[in-house]
Design an enzyme around this catalytic site. Structure first.
Site, PDB file in Angstrom:
ATOM      1  N   GLU A  41       0.842  -1.285   0.113  1.00 41.62           N
ATOM      2  CA  GLU A  41      -0.118  -0.028  -0.007  1.00 41.62           C
ATOM      3  C   GLU A  41       0.784   1.047   0.117  1.00 41.62           C
ATOM      4  OE1 GLU A  41      -2.484   1.532  -0.936  1.00 41.62           O
ATOM      5  OE2 GLU A  41      -4.075   1.408   0.685  1.00 41.62           O
ATOM      6  N   ASP A  61      -3.875   6.208   6.149  1.00 41.65           N
ATOM      7  CA  ASP A  61      -4.521   7.173   6.939  1.00 41.65           C
ATOM      8  C   ASP A  61      -5.377   6.895   8.168  1.00 41.65           C
ATOM      9  OD1 ASP A  61      -5.248   9.836   7.638  1.00 41.65           O
ATOM     10  OD2 ASP A  61      -6.142  10.368   5.872  1.00 41.65           O
TER      11      ASP A  61
END
Ligand code: XMP
Ligand code: MG
Length: 188
Positions: free
Chosen positions: A104, A108
């Protein structure tokens, strides 16, 4: 040439991390992962689209035999904010029994990753680890542990090195952060 500031869709972004710093982080990650996966044949699962450039660099440095597959997660909500409702386009390769390494770009809130992990675990891999180039502070509250984090960053919105602002900026070799905004604020 690396510009200190750029404009994307009328917003000002400042240089945040140079290509050299990124390359150093990626090399460190590759060293760790190579050690951990020695003698295994992982299935490297790239989260589209943001992680493609990071994954391309990481895979070349890993230098271990592996399979490569992609997975796409669409988050419904405003363009830059996770809604928690994530739709997943399933990969074609079989995940069952595989040593899955999920690649990835940036974490967040972790809502996207949580949905991806649930999906992958339903397919009963032999193991699942996550590598993220960048993680924002909210990622620490994740119930999903990140095995490898390139760098923890403040809650700024970044573009470049595969990451976009409204589909612009993915091709930038350096990372830029939104200027003149409250930390964590999206550029909408
Ligand atoms: P979370 O972890 O909140 O993140 O579910 C959802 C997706 O948003 C992307 N993301 C970003 N993309 N700049 C980007 O270009 C950013 O600063 C940023 N923060 C999060 C990330 O790809 C993740 O999959
Ligand atoms: Mg992403």
């Amino acid at each position: 040439m690396t510009a200190p500031e750029i404009d994307i869709h009328g917003k000002r972004f400042r240089l945040f991390m140079t290509r050299d710093e990124i390359a150093h982080i990626v090399a460190e990650l590759a060293n760790q992962i190579r050690r951990d996966y020695a003698g295994k044949h992982p299935l490297c699962l790239i989260v589209l689209k943001g992680a493609i450039i990071f994954a391309a660099d990481l895979l070349r440095q890993l230098a271990i035999p592996c399979s490569v597959e992609t997975i796409r997660a669409r988050s419904y909500g405003t363009e830059m904010t996770s809604s928690g409702t994530v739709q997943i386009e399933p990969p074609i390769l079989e995940l069952r029994g595989r040593e899955v390494l999920l690649i990835e770009d940036i974490v967040d809130t972790g809502l996207t990753l949580r949905a991806l992990v649930r999906f992958i675990e339903e397919h009963q891999p032999a193991s699942l680890r996550i590598v993220a180039l960048l993680a924002k502070p909210a990622a620490r509250t994740l119930r999903v542990p990140l095995a490898y984090i390139g760098k923890e960053i403040p809650p700024v919105f970044v573009v470049g090195y595969g990451m976009d602002y409204a589909e612009a900026g993915r091709e930038l070799p350096d990372l830029y952060a939104l200027a003149d905004a409250t930390p964590g604020q999206s550029p909408q």
